[in-house]
Design a protein around this motif. Structure first.
Motif, PDB file in Angstrom:
ATOM      1  N   THR A  62       0.830  -1.201   0.000  1.00  0.00           N
ATOM      2  CA  THR A  62       0.000   0.000   0.000  1.00  0.00           C
ATOM      3  C   THR A  62       0.866   1.252   0.000  1.00  0.00           C
ATOM      4  O   THR A  62       0.566   2.231  -0.708  1.00  0.00           O
ATOM      5  CB  THR A  62      -0.916   0.001   1.237  1.00  0.00           C
ATOM      6  N   LEU A  63       1.943   1.201   0.762  1.00  0.00           N
ATOM      7  CA  LEU A  63       2.810   2.376   0.816  1.00  0.00           C
ATOM      8  C   LEU A  63       3.496   2.596  -0.537  1.00  0.00           C
ATOM      9  O   LEU A  63       3.672   3.744  -0.982  1.00  0.00           O
ATOM     10  CB  LEU A  63       3.837   2.206   1.932  1.00  0.00           C
ATOM     11  N   LYS A  65       2.246   1.805  -3.389  1.00  0.00           N
ATOM     12  CA  LYS A  65       1.215   2.390  -4.261  1.00  0.00           C
ATOM     13  C   LYS A  65       1.003   3.857  -3.933  1.00  0.00           C
ATOM     14  O   LYS A  65       0.789   4.685  -4.832  1.00  0.00           O
ATOM     15  CB  LYS A  65      -0.098   1.626  -4.083  1.00  0.00           C
ATOM     16  N   THR A  66       1.050   4.150  -2.658  1.00  0.00           N
ATOM     17  CA  THR A  66       0.842   5.550  -2.269  1.00  0.00           C
ATOM     18  C   THR A  66       1.944   6.434  -2.840  1.00  0.00           C
ATOM     19  O   THR A  66       1.667   7.523  -3.382  1.00  0.00           O
ATOM     20  CB  THR A  66       0.823   5.651  -0.737  1.00  0.00           C
ATOM     21  N   THR A  69       1.476   6.840  -6.450  1.00  0.00           N
ATOM     22  CA  THR A  69       0.398   7.783  -6.747  1.00  0.00           C
ATOM     23  C   THR A  69       0.842   9.218  -6.497  1.00  0.00           C
ATOM     24  O   THR A  69       0.444  10.136  -7.208  1.00  0.00           O
ATOM     25  CB  THR A  69      -0.828   7.449  -5.887  1.00  0.00           C
ATOM     26  N   ARG A  70       1.637   9.399  -5.488  1.00  0.00           N
ATOM     27  CA  ARG A  70       2.101  10.760  -5.186  1.00  0.00           C
ATOM     28  C   ARG A  70       2.877  11.350  -6.375  1.00  0.00           C
ATOM     29  O   ARG A  70       2.778  12.546  -6.646  1.00  0.00           O
ATOM     30  CB  ARG A  70       3.015  10.750  -3.962  1.00  0.00           C
ATOM     31  N   GLN A 118       7.671  14.685   1.848  1.00  0.00           N
ATOM     32  CA  GLN A 118       6.721  13.639   2.201  1.00  0.00           C
ATOM     33  C   GLN A 118       7.127  12.312   1.577  1.00  0.00           C
ATOM     34  O   GLN A 118       7.047  11.255   2.212  1.00  0.00           O
ATOM     35  CB  GLN A 118       5.311  14.046   1.767  1.00  0.00           C
ATOM     36  N   ASN A 121       9.942  10.902   3.488  1.00  0.00           N
ATOM     37  CA  ASN A 121       9.453  10.231   4.702  1.00  0.00           C
ATOM     38  C   ASN A 121       8.841   8.879   4.376  1.00  0.00           C
ATOM     39  O   ASN A 121       9.025   7.905   5.104  1.00  0.00           O
ATOM     40  CB  ASN A 121       8.426  11.114   5.398  1.00  0.00           C
ATOM     41  N   ASP A 122       8.108   8.843   3.284  1.00  0.00           N
ATOM     42  CA  ASP A 122       7.498   7.566   2.883  1.00  0.00           C
ATOM     43  C   ASP A 122       8.575   6.524   2.605  1.00  0.00           C
ATOM     44  O   ASP A 122       8.426   5.345   2.951  1.00  0.00           O
ATOM     45  CB  ASP A 122       6.624   7.766   1.649  1.00  0.00           C
ATOM     46  N   ASN A 125       9.789   5.086   5.797  1.00  0.00           N
ATOM     47  CA  ASN A 125       8.866   4.056   6.292  1.00  0.00           C
ATOM     48  C   ASN A 125       8.971   2.779   5.469  1.00  0.00           C
ATOM     49  O   ASN A 125       8.941   1.664   6.006  1.00  0.00           O
ATOM     50  CB  ASN A 125       7.427   4.579   6.240  1.00  0.00           C
TER      51      ASN A 125
ATOM     52  N   TYR B 439      -4.872  13.678   1.684  1.00  0.00           N
ATOM     53  CA  TYR B 439      -3.669  13.615   0.852  1.00  0.00           C
ATOM     54  C   TYR B 439      -2.541  12.853   1.542  1.00  0.00           C
ATOM     55  O   TYR B 439      -1.429  12.772   1.014  1.00  0.00           O
ATOM     56  CB  TYR B 439      -3.190  15.022   0.501  1.00  0.00           C
ATOM     57  N   LEU B 440      -2.812  12.362   2.710  1.00  0.00           N
ATOM     58  CA  LEU B 440      -1.835  11.562   3.480  1.00  0.00           C
ATOM     59  C   LEU B 440      -0.532  12.312   3.689  1.00  0.00           C
ATOM     60  O   LEU B 440       0.563  11.737   3.684  1.00  0.00           O
ATOM     61  CB  LEU B 440      -1.544  10.233   2.761  1.00  0.00           C
ATOM     62  N   SER B 441      -0.639  13.574   3.861  1.00  0.00           N
ATOM     63  CA  SER B 441       0.573  14.366   4.057  1.00  0.00           C
ATOM     64  C   SER B 441       0.501  15.253   5.288  1.00  0.00           C
ATOM     65  O   SER B 441       1.471  15.912   5.619  1.00  0.00           O
ATOM     66  CB  SER B 441       0.837  15.248   2.833  1.00  0.00           C
ATOM     67  N   ILE B 501       4.493  13.876   7.227  1.00  0.00           N
ATOM     68  CA  ILE B 501       4.325  12.842   8.241  1.00  0.00           C
ATOM     69  C   ILE B 501       4.969  11.551   7.771  1.00  0.00           C
ATOM     70  O   ILE B 501       5.250  11.370   6.580  1.00  0.00           O
ATOM     71  CB  ILE B 501       2.830  12.607   8.537  1.00  0.00           C
ATOM     72  N   LEU B 503       3.873   8.004   7.456  1.00  0.00           N
ATOM     73  CA  LEU B 503       2.551   7.382   7.427  1.00  0.00           C
ATOM     74  C   LEU B 503       2.438   6.194   8.367  1.00  0.00           C
ATOM     75  O   LEU B 503       1.404   6.016   9.008  1.00  0.00           O
ATOM     76  CB  LEU B 503       2.244   6.908   6.006  1.00  0.00           C
ATOM     77  N   MET B 560      -8.185   9.686  -4.653  1.00  0.00           N
ATOM     78  CA  MET B 560      -6.827   9.276  -4.997  1.00  0.00           C
ATOM     79  C   MET B 560      -6.172   8.508  -3.839  1.00  0.00           C
ATOM     80  O   MET B 560      -5.497   7.511  -4.046  1.00  0.00           O
ATOM     81  CB  MET B 560      -6.007  10.524  -5.325  1.00  0.00           C
ATOM     82  N   PHE B 561      -6.388   8.998  -2.638  1.00  0.00           N
ATOM     83  CA  PHE B 561      -5.863   8.336  -1.442  1.00  0.00           C
ATOM     84  C   PHE B 561      -7.026   7.990  -0.530  1.00  0.00           C
ATOM     85  O   PHE B 561      -8.058   8.667  -0.561  1.00  0.00           O
ATOM     86  CB  PHE B 561      -4.861   9.249  -0.708  1.00  0.00           C
ATOM     87  N   GLU B 563      -4.742   4.252  -0.697  1.00  0.00           N
ATOM     88  CA  GLU B 563      -4.699   3.144  -1.633  1.00  0.00           C
ATOM     89  C   GLU B 563      -5.370   1.896  -1.070  1.00  0.00           C
ATOM     90  O   GLU B 563      -5.511   0.910  -1.778  1.00  0.00           O
ATOM     91  CB  GLU B 563      -3.242   2.816  -1.983  1.00  0.00           C
ATOM     92  N   ASN B 564      -5.796   1.956   0.129  1.00  0.00           N
ATOM     93  CA  ASN B 564      -6.470   0.805   0.727  1.00  0.00           C
ATOM     94  C   ASN B 564      -7.848   0.634   0.097  1.00  0.00           C
ATOM     95  O   ASN B 564      -8.380   1.549  -0.540  1.00  0.00           O
ATOM     96  CB  ASN B 564      -6.633   1.013   2.243  1.00  0.00           C
TER      97      ASN B 564
END
Lengths: 189, 1169
Positions: A62-63, A65-66, A69-70, A118, A121-122, A125, B439-441, B501, B503, B560-561, B563-564
């Motif tokens: 998922t991360l 994919k995130t 997508t970003r 961001q 940071n991703d 993780n 936006y998960l940010s 952040i 996540l 868009m977010f 992704e789950n």
């Protein structure tokens, strides 16, 4: 294979008990060896207790994919002269993935643009997740904490900052998509 | 000599060594030093005498006189010197015993020769020199005085200090040039000189080079060149800010601060004294700026002074600081204040001094807020005088006015000192809520401070620690944490934003409450930003009615977010001001649309979608912007609109206008129905709800001539409706009247009931049309279509009471519209009747209720009267003498009378002297068969009865014959009391059960009135004519309601038996044998009588007055006498005079003693004589 925490725990514990019982017959030397092995697994057992492997795998995908997508909106044509950025070479192992991501993270951290923080940071993780996966697979690879400074990075950034940002994001996206595919096939250490 | 030569050789060697090795190295200046000076060309062949210490500190002591003598001798030597003789001096210090002497003039070629200082002490003079830097580091001070003051007391003393401060710090100082020295004139007084050298701040680290020129008595004493390397402060100022306090552990903490920042470390000397029951003094040298003194006692005073000194290197003690006195209280709490959080455990300790005596810790008790004693189980004895209390699991302090703490008292048993310790317990349970944006940010965390508003002076800070991945099972406060800036919002919440952040990292957050008493941390909470996402709402939401299928299709795009996988919620409803939403949930993460059935396809629907993670983590997104359906012709209209017509005739133009009234069936914006076809060949355009004028000219359409069939078809682009309403406009049918009556009843302002009656008709009635409107007003006509089977209809509308309404009921036949029944007002008569009925409905229950209440009251009154009436006649069961007796058994009476024969007491209060009667009239008609009765009566009635007649009847007009002849209950004995008989007598009312067939048998049992209302009118007459007829209030009644077997063994029972037998005689054999055995017992009720009274025995059967049997009367009187003989006497005495009489009503079943009876009989006889 989905291994939940409890199953992992139960398996390890039963193995330990089994080994202990055997050791009582075989002698003290083997007992010490198994005990040491068990103690070596102990931290991972605790760590995996909080995060089941399946969840870690799901979160990793998922991360990825995130992040993909970003950086989805970025498109570019072929750019030359930025060879220090990892290319679109398929990475097959977890350690390779980690190394590749470490390079990307270093470049992104060097970029002055705030909107890649961001993603950086991703990536951090994501690397943590890869390490967790590696630990669950008993892959003792050290974390790539300190990379040597990429040669000429500062000069390149000063001269062609925008190009660097576009290219690094684009290649990162490609690499992540490769990793996503690899994760379905249980990559090795 | 050999030794001297050796010394010289040694000096030479040293000299050469110094020259070669150090060249021009200046000696480092000691802090305190001495300058030994000797005249030139002096050989050093002296040594200090043995026993003289080299320690300069001893020079001022024992050896000073000796040296003084030596210098006195050398003073003569001075006088022999020529003027301007220069003494060369060497520097001697405690650290360096060798004296450095400058062999040549300072201005000339300089070299230094180390010479043993002891040599100088023998032949020269000595100067004490002390130099230091002042605290402010701007002044260098040298203090000079001769060691032996007497040597120079006759000479003026002039001292010059020559110094040089190089501009640049040099690692190896060179010899200053001659012209570079600056001259400072020193101030001398009384053989003491003080030199001040200003030192610029920039040159604090430079090396100061100087030498001294001391002129006295024409002799110049010149010091060698002296270096003061790295000019630093040498004397500290007294410390400042001296402070004393009791620590939490019960120690006295003495703290201070240095006056200025110094580049070197200081040491301090603390001098303190304790003045309590005993005095103690101490001084300690410490390097810290505080000192702990243990063993602090309450009620003591401490005086403290501190001074400072450079710890390393040269320096002198500063002056003592200003003394500070600190007095401890009689009660010392340590800690004196505690700030803690809810649920924690805290401990206080105290030392209590009461009346100059420290209380033993065993006697110390603790109280909370002076209201609650803390259980002793929570005490701990720490020492002989220190008591400790532990307060576990504390709850939050409840503010009491301005006091936001709990006061903890240390008491000597039950006596508490007014000082207390303060306990602040704060509820630090602060809930931190976080939310990650779509936006998960960015993660926004909010928290409120409502829980800790009571703690004034505190500041709050959110701190967090980030774990690389996820949260730990139990979040804990990490030692390495970072603060986060939060901003107070208008709603009272603090808001903190994390951006960017991590996540999947675990953010452990807590609130730190900083207060002067300490800091508290709220329970930590851990969040992973990925699990608290509030997604963006779905986009591209569309709502449409699917073609042919006719379903409401709602489609969307997932955000868009994240992704789950997501779940979706859809709400939809008819568009309007207040939409009634219906919910639908979609758990398929891949679905992008949903089709839902809706009831009306020709309506506009609104739809919104929102989403949330399928695994349930996070929050629901906001609703998307609403999407609306567009109404299109999808199918043929189902039904045509309802309609009605009104006809307006214009007589002048001979035109008839027909107005069609439409129900609001067609939606205003609906395109489902495009037109309405009313007449077969006339199509009207689509109409809005309301009315539409349709002009029909007589030429084109005459209702007189033809029946016009109207059919309302709803038509759209696809087709026309099939189920329609129709109406035939027929003039002939308009005369058909089948509605016989129509009544309208208003229920209230919003509802009217209409009812109608129909007559038989051959036409086929389809339905009714009911019209109503306000009369005489051309406002809107309202109408309803009513099924034909309905006979009563409720109209719900807003009716104005002051208005008149016209109601019209049209029967609608297949052939056309019939004649309406029209009424112009509500049915008044019926209304009134209805109101009357309504009144009746109200009044009748009231009347019934009133009657019920009245009846109840009467019954209660009756019971009351009965109770009052019989209340004075005590139930034997309630009497003490009757306790435990069962009167249902005949044996009871037997035992009863036996028991009371011996002692019978009467309450005198029961007796009241009353006049029974002035007359006596015993109407008797019993048969002579019973001789006992007669014989019993005779003695009593001798005085008044005519014995000669052989009758008991006393009266002259006694109708004994008729009485006997009747053989029945018709007793005709009549009193002739007007004859003024002196005999007192009573009337007995007997309810004899002589005739079972007698209808009035039981009447006497119930009341006197019934007794007297018997058909024996002569009795009434006799009573009415008798003097006591009015107040006959004493009754002796017999009834069969309470059959009691009376024992014949007792006196009274015998008499009663006789009486019953007499009653049986009255009944003339109607009494059966069985009845003889069981006799009813009645109580005698007697009340006072004002004028005349009597006891009436009235038979049940006859209802007439019966002659009182003599035994009855006597028994009555006997009982009376037995109870109170003197009253009897008085009574009878009075009775003879006709004034008073006693009426006994108590002892119905009492018996008199034989003696008393005799006495009474005698007295009665006396009375009657």
């Amino acid at each position: 294979m989905v291994i939940t925490t409890n199953e992992y725990w139960a398996c390890a514990l039963s193995h330990f008990i089994h080994v202990t019982v055997i050791d009582t017959h075989l002698g003290g030397k083997m007992r010490c060896g198994f005990l040491c092995r068990f103690l070596w697994l102990w931290p991972y057992l605790f760590y995996t207790e909080a995060a089941p492997i399946q969840k870690v795998q799901d979160d990793t995908k998922t991360l990825i994919k995130t992040i993909v997508t970003r950086i989805n909106d970025i498109a570019h044509t072929r750019v030359t002269g930025l060879d220090f950025i990892p290319g679109l070479h398929p990475v097959l192992s977890l350690s390779k993935m980690d190394q590749t991501l470490a390079v990307y993270q270093q470049i992104l951290t060097s970029l002055p643009s705030g909107n890649v923080l961001q993603i950086s940071n991703d990536l951090e993780n994501l690397r943590d997740l890869l390490h967790l996966l590696a630990s669950s697979n008993s892959c003792p690879f050290p974390r790539t904490r300190s990379l040597k400074t990429l040669e000429g990075l500062d000069d390149v950034l000063e001269a062609s900052l925008y190009s660097t940002e576009v290219v690094v994001l684009s290649r990162l996206q490609g690499s992540l998509q490769d990793m996503l595919q690899q994760l379905d096939f249980s990559p090795g250490c | 000599m050999a030794c001297q030569k050796f010394c010289m050789a040694f000096l030479q060697w040293e000299f050469i060594y110094v020259i070669t090795a150090f060249n021009l190295a200046y000696p480092s200046t000691p802090w305190r030093f001495k300058l030994f000076c000797m005249p030139p060309n002096t050989t050093y062949d002296f040594l200090l005498p043995a026993g003289i210490s080299k320690n300069t500190s001893n020079l001022n002591g024992y050896y000073e006189p000796l040296l003084e003598a030596k210098f006195n001798s050398s003073g003569a030597y001075y006088s022999n010197l020529t003027s301007k003789t220069t003494f060369h001096c060497c520097v001697w210090s405690e650290e360096n015993e060798n004296c450095s002497v400058q062999a040549d003039n300072i201005e000339g070629k300089a070299f230094i020769s180390p010479v043993n200082s002891s040599v100088f002490q023998q032949i020269g003079t000595t100067w004490n020199i002390q130099c230091w830097m002042k605290e402010n580091l701007e002044l260098f001070i040298c203090y000079i005085e001769p060691l032996f003051k007497n040597s120079f007391k006759n000479y003026d003393l002039k001292v010059h200090l020559l110094y040089v401060l190089p501009e640049v710090l040099e690692e190896s100082p060179l010899v200053p040039q001659k012209g570079s020295f600056q001259l400072v004139q020193c101030n001398c007084s009384a053989h003491k000189c003080e030199c001040h050298v200003s030192v610029p701040a920039a040159k604090l680290n430079c090396t100061l080079s100087m030498y001294l020129k001391i002129t006295s008595g024409g002799v110049v004493f010149q010091s060698p060149l002296i270096d003061k390397q790295k000019v630093n402060k040498d004397e500290a100022d007294p410390p400042l800010g001296l402070h004393m306090e009791i620590t939490d552990s019960g120690d006295l903490r003495i703290s201070w601060s240095s006056s200025t920042l110094v580049p070197f470390q200081l040491q301090y000397q603390v001098k303190y004294s304790e003045n309590s029951t005993s005095r103690r003094e101490a001084d300690e040298i410490v390097s810290a700026t505080s000192l702990l003194v243990d063993g602090v006692l309450p009620g003591s005073s401490y005086e403290v002074q501190v001074r400072g000194k450079r710890q390393d290197g040269p320096g002198i003690w500063s002056d003592w600081s200003t003394p500070l006195i600190f007095t401890t209280q009689d009660v010392i709490y340590f800690p004196p204040k505690i700030l803690t959080s809810v649920g924690s455990n805290v401990s206080f300790r105290c030392i209590y001094k009461n009346e100059n005596k420290i209380v033993s810790s065993k006697n110390i008790v603790w109280w909370m807020n002076l209201a609650e004693k803390i259980p002793e189980s929570q005490y701990n004895i720490v020492g002989d005088h220190v008591s400790k209390v532990t307060l576990p699991s504390l709850s939050a302090t409840r503010p009491r006015g301005k006091f936001t703490y709990d006061a903890v008292y240390c008491c000597n048993e039950y006596e508490c000192h007014h000082r207390y310790a303060e306990l602040y317990v704060v509820d630090v349970n602060i809930n931190i809520l976080c939310e990650t944006d779509g936006y998960l940010s960015k993660m926004t965390c909010r928290w409120s401070t409502n829980a800790i508003q009571s703690l004034a002076g505190s500041t709050l800070q959110l701190r967090y620690h980030r774990r690389s991945l996820y949260c730990s099972d139990v979040p804990s406060i990490h030692s390495t944490s970072e603060p986060k800036d939060c901003h107070l919002q208008r709603d009272g919440f603090y808001e903190c934003i994390f951006q960017p952040i991590f996540l999947l990292s675990g953010y452990t957050m807590w609130i730190r409450i900083n207060h002067s008493l300490g800091s508290l941390d709220s329970p930590p909470t851990c969040v992973v930003p990925d699990s608290i996402v509030k997604p963006l709402p779905p986009s591209s939401v569309k709502a449409e009615i699917t073609a042919k299928v006719g379903l409401l299709k709602i489609s969307w795009k997932k955000p868009m977010f994240p992704e789950n996988d997501l779940q979706f919620q859809i709400r939809y409803g008819l568009n309007g001001k207040e939409i009634q939403w219906k919910m639908y949930e979609v758990y398929d993460a891949k679905s992008k649309s949903v089709s839902l059935p809706v009831p009306d396809l020709c309506e506009v629907y609104a739809a919104q979608v929102r989403c949330k993670r399928l695994d349930g983590l996070g929050y629901w997104s906001n609703w998307s912007t609403p999407a609306y359906t567009v109404v299109t012709d999808i199918n043929v209209p189902i039904r045509g609109p309802e309609f009605w017509r009104t006809i307006h005739e214009d007589s002048t133009k001979k035109e008839r206008n027909v107005t069609l009234l439409w129900k609001p069936h067609l939606h205003k914006k609906s395109n489902c129905i495009t037109s309405v076809k009313v007449v077969e060949d006339i199509t009207l355009p689509a109409m809005e709800h309301g009315q539409k004028m349709w002009a029909i000219t007589p030429n084109s359409l005459s209702m007189d001539r033809a029946n016009t069939y109207c059919d309302s078809l709803a038509v759209n682009s696809i087709g026309a409706s099939f189920a329609n309403f129709n109406l035939t406009l027929s003039w002939p049918m308009s005369k058909v009247n089948i509605v016989q009556s129509l009544n309208a009843y208003p229920l209230n302002s919003s509802c009217v009931i209409l009812s109608w009656m129909l007559s038989l008709s051959d036409y086929n009635l389809i339905y009714f049309i009911l019209e109503w409107k306000i009369l005489n007003e051309n406002n809107e006509i309202k109408w309803r279509r009513i099924p034909s089977s309905v006979k009563r209809y409720y109209i719900h509308d807003h009716f104005i009471p002051i208005e008149k309404y016209q109601f019209s009921l049209y029967p609608i036949f297949m052939e056309g519209v019939g004649k309406p029944k029209i009424i112009n007002s509500f049915t008044q008569d019926d209304i009134e009747k209805h109101q009357t009925d309504a009144g009746l409905y109200v009044i009748v229950p009231i009347i019934i209720s009133s009657l019920t209440l009245l009846l109840g009251a009467l019954l209660i009154l009756h019971q009351r009267m009965k109770k009052l009436f019989w209340d004075d006649v005590p139930n034997p069961k309630n009497c003490s003498w009757a306790q435990g007796l069962n009167f249902q058994k005949p044996e009871t009476f037997e035992h009863l009378f036996i028991k009371h024969t011996e002692s019978v007491t009467f309450g005198p209060l029961l007796l009241e002297p009353e006049t029974i009667s002035e007359d006596i009239s015993v109407d008797t008609s019993w048969k002579n068969k019973d001789e006992k009765v007669q014989t019993a009566l005779v003695p009593l009635l001798l005085t008044t009865a005519d014995l000669e007649k052989g009758s008991i009847c006393i009266n002259d007009q006694c109708n004994s014959a008729s009485f006997s002849e009747a053989g029945s209950t018709k007793i005709t004995c009549e009193d002739e009391g007007r004859r003024q008989s002196s005999v007192k007598y009573a009337t007995l009312l007997c309810n004899s059960k002589s005739s079972a067939t007698d209808d009035e048998q039981g009447l006497i049992n119930s009341s006197v009135s019934k007794c007297f209302s018997s058909k024996n009118s002569p009795t009434k007459d006799s009573l009415s004519t008798s003097p006591w007829e009015i107040e006959t209030q004493a009754f002796f009644m017999l009834s069969d309601q309470h059959p009691n077997i009376i024992s014949p063994h007792l006196t009274f029972s015998e008499e009663l038996d006789k009486l019953l037998n007499l009653e049986g005689n009255f009944s003339e054999g109607n009494f059966s044998e069985e009845h003889n055995d069981e006799k009813s017992v009645y109580y005698l009720g007697v009340t006072s009588m004002k004028k005349e009274s009597s006891s009436v025995f009235l038979t049940d059967e006859s209802g007439v007055l019966c002659p009182l049997p003599a035994h009855c009367l006597f028994t009555d009187i006997r009982i009376l006498q037995d109870s109170c003989s003197h009253l009897v006497e008085n009574n009878f005495n009075v009775g003879t005079s006709g004034q008073k009489t006693f009426v006994s009503y108590m002892p119905q079943f009492q018996t008199c003693s034989i003696q008393t009876q005799k006495i009474m009989e005698n007295k009665m006889c006396d009375l009657t004589v």
